[in-house]
Design an enzyme around this catalytic site. Sequence first.
Site, mmCIF file in Angstrom:
data_model
loop_
_atom_site.group_PDB
_atom_site.id
_atom_site.type_symbol
_atom_site.label_atom_id
_atom_site.label_comp_id
_atom_site.label_asym_id
_atom_site.label_seq_id
_atom_site.Cartn_x
_atom_site.Cartn_y
_atom_site.Cartn_z
ATOM 1 N N CYS A 24 -1.726 -5.521 -5.798
ATOM 2 C CA CYS A 24 -3.011 -6.241 -5.853
ATOM 3 C C CYS A 24 -4.120 -5.217 -6.106
ATOM 4 O O CYS A 24 -4.093 -4.538 -7.124
ATOM 5 C CB CYS A 24 -3.233 -7.052 -4.572
ATOM 6 S SG CYS A 24 -3.192 -6.096 -3.040
ATOM 7 N N ARG A 51 -3.056 -7.951 -0.169
ATOM 8 C CA ARG A 51 -2.621 -9.259 -0.669
ATOM 9 C C ARG A 51 -1.168 -9.203 -1.123
ATOM 10 O O ARG A 51 -0.411 -10.164 -0.938
ATOM 11 C CB ARG A 51 -3.526 -9.707 -1.832
ATOM 12 C CG ARG A 51 -4.903 -10.153 -1.421
ATOM 13 C CD ARG A 51 -5.785 -10.468 -2.627
ATOM 14 N NE ARG A 51 -6.278 -9.266 -3.286
ATOM 15 C CZ ARG A 51 -7.012 -9.263 -4.396
ATOM 16 N NH1 ARG A 51 -7.323 -10.407 -4.999
ATOM 17 N NH2 ARG A 51 -7.439 -8.131 -4.921
#
Length: 293
Positions: free
Chosen positions: A251, A256
């Site tokens: 990410c 994430r």
Amino acid sequence: MVEREIAEKGYAHPEKLVTTEWVAEHLEDTENVRIVESDEDVLLYEVGHIPNAVKIDWVEELNDPLVRDYISAERFAELMSEKGITPQTKVVFYGDKNNWWATYALWVFELFGHTNTAVMDGGRQKWEAEGRPMTKEVPEFPKTDYPLPRRDDSGIRAFKAEVEEVLGKVGEGVSLVDVRSPGEYRGELLHMPDYPQEGALRGGHIPGASNVPWARAVREDGTFKSAEELREIYEGEAGLSAGDEQVIAYCRIGERSSHTWFVLKYLLGYGNVRNYDGSWTEWGNAVRAPIER
């Protein structure tokens, strides 16, 4: 035993999730279970948290203050001792924003070999929506003598050089999955929407990477989608396969993508999935790193 609500979703490793009801029933089992809250908003814990839950601050407690890396094995052992955790303790993580940072904290724990872990499905959002008890009282547990662990990055963490090595194999047994927003993937943004646009000199994505925004893995109530729904997203749409030689998720800074790593490894049972935590702040700033838009 795996709870029925979790078992019915068809996950490869249903033992890695527990329900809010399970947590409610184990609040006093502090000798065997430690509930850990880890949030993007590091002040939420002080506003109110699950009774007997301890806080793990992803900025101050998991990251080295100088080198861009995680804490040392010595510091991890100290942290576990401070939180009253032993190697046998079942650590259950939860947090805000779809358990975003909860899965990140779990991933870091597993770098140090503490794999007796789980996530509370639905996170803070579901606990609060159900009107379950919250407190501002910070629990105190006896310090433990946590042995010095051996940190092993090789199994679940990827580095830039390793990503570069597999670029020519993407689509041939290797998959890259970019879990950022479509705008970041296309190079229109350098950070998530509604956040300061900082952290990289160039926008775009690693060549050959598929785009599956991380939060597509969860439902509106914050719980994870079923295995069937997840396979439709990651395999039906993005072309990933549990039979891939390796899958690497990334990410912007790796948080994430730790969520997607958890989904692929534990909910769908992928055998070799790693999190490239250097992610776009490293790749997008590296001289001559290849970029697609």
